[in-house]
Write an enzyme that holds these catalytic residues in place. Structure first.
Site, PDB file in Angstrom:
ATOM      1  N   GLY A  45       4.074  -0.864   1.587  1.00 45.65           N
ATOM      2  CA  GLY A  45       3.958  -1.762   2.724  1.00 45.65           C
ATOM      3  C   GLY A  45       3.695  -0.982   3.993  1.00 45.65           C
ATOM      4  CB  THR A  46       3.053  -2.167   7.415  1.00 42.74           C
ATOM      5  OG1 THR A  46       2.270  -3.195   6.772  1.00 42.74           O
ATOM      6  CG2 THR A  46       2.274  -1.637   8.594  1.00 42.74           C
ATOM      7  CG  PHE A  47       7.009  -1.465   9.162  1.00 39.12           C
ATOM      8  CD1 PHE A  47       6.721  -0.680  10.267  1.00 39.12           C
ATOM      9  CD2 PHE A  47       6.570  -2.779   9.129  1.00 39.12           C
ATOM     10  CE1 PHE A  47       5.998  -1.197  11.321  1.00 39.12           C
ATOM     11  CE2 PHE A  47       5.847  -3.300  10.187  1.00 39.12           C
ATOM     12  CZ  PHE A  47       5.558  -2.510  11.285  1.00 39.12           C
TER      13      PHE A  47
ATOM     14  CG  ASP B 270      -1.121 -11.437   6.533  1.00 41.18           C
ATOM     15  OD1 ASP B 270      -2.371 -11.496   6.563  1.00 41.18           O
ATOM     16  OD2 ASP B 270      -0.496 -10.385   6.316  1.00 41.18           O
TER      17      ASP B 270
ATOM     18  CB  VAL C 151       8.036  -3.498  -2.448  1.00 39.55           C
ATOM     19  CG1 VAL C 151       8.806  -4.547  -3.238  1.00 39.55           C
ATOM     20  CG2 VAL C 151       7.642  -4.051  -1.079  1.00 39.55           C
TER      21      VAL C 151
END
Ligand code: ATP
Ligand code: MG
Length: 182
Positions: A28-30, A144, A33
Site C-alpha cells: 500500500g501507500t503507507f 476510489d 497488507v
C-alpha cells in the site's frame, strides 16, 4: 487453515496483538497488507500496517481516521469488514476480514481475452452497485472505486475495499475536492 497456520509459523513469527503475522498480501501507500492468523480462534485475517511516521509526514492522520470511520459506518456483506484497530509506537494496524480471492483487477487480467464474459461482468457489477448504494445510504462516499480496490471472496462475491480516500457526508452534502485515480 492448517496450511495458513504452518505458513505463519514458518515466517518470522511476528505478533501483532493476538495475531501471528504471515506473508504479505499486497503493498500500500503507507505500508503493507499481511495475512495473519489468530491461533486461539483459528481465524485468518488481513492486517493493513501503516507506518505512523510516513502517515504524519504526509499529513494523512485525519484521512486514516476517516478510513476507519467509513468502514465502521458501512458494515455490510459487500464491504470488507473492519475487525479491530491496534497501534504500536511505530505503526497503526487495521485488522480486516481476510478476502482470499484476490482483486477484481487480477481476475479481469487473467480472464480469457483479458476481459470478463458478460454474465460474469453483470453479476459483479450488480453486487458492486448494491454495495456502493449501501455505502451512500450510510453517508460514506468511497471515491476510489476501481478493480484494484474490489476483492473477491471464497464464494466469488465482491467485497469493496480500501476506504483510504473515502469521505463522510450528510444526506445532501456535496463534496468539493477530487481524489482517486484518473
Ligand atoms: P491505496 O489504493 O489508497 O494506495 P492501499 O493500496 O495502500 O491503498 P489497499 O488497497 O487497502 O491499500 O491494500 C493493498 C493490497 O492488499 C490490495 O490490493 C490487496 O491485494 C491486499 N488486501 C487489502 N485488503 C485485503 C483483505 N481484506 N484481504 C485480502 N487482501 C487484501
Ligand atoms: Mg488500494
Amino acid at each position: 487453515i492448517d496450511a495458513m497456520a504452518e505458513r505463519a509459523q514458518r515466517s518470522a513469527m511476528v505478533r501483532v496483538g493476538k495475531y501471528d503475522v504471515g506473508p504479505a498480501l499486497g503493498e500500500g501507500t503507507f505500508g503493507s497488507v499481511f495475512e495473519a492468523y489468530d491461533p486461539v480462534s483459528r481465524e485468518a485475517v488481513a492486517i493493513k500496517a501503516l507506518d505512523k511516521r510516513r502517515v504524519r509526514q504526509q499529513a494523512m492522520d485525519a484521512q486514516i481516521m476517516t478510513e476507519i470511520a467509513a468502514m465502521r459506518q458501512a458494515k455490510q456483506a459487500l464491504v470488507v469488514s473492519l475487525l479491530e484497530v491496534l497501534a504500536s509506537p511505530t505503526h497503526i494496524y487495521i485488522v480486516l476480514e481476510l478476502v482470499p480471492g484476490g482483486t477484481l483487477f487480477r481476475r479481469v487480467v487473467e480472464s480469457k481475452d483479458g476481459r470478463l464474459d458478460e454474465a460474469t461482468a453483470r453479476r459483479y457489477f450488480g453486487q458492486l452497485v448494491t454495495g456502493v448504494a449501501y455505502c451512500h445510504e450510510c453517508g460514506v462516499c468511497h471515491r476510489d472505486l476501481k478493480p484494484e480496490n474490489v476483492l473477491l471472496d471464497a464464494q466469488d462475491r465482491i467485497k469493496i475495499s480500501d476506504f483510504g480516500l473515502a469521505a463522510l457526508c450528510g444526506a445532501d452534502a456535496a463534496l468539493h475536492t477530487s481524489g482517486g485515480t484518473p
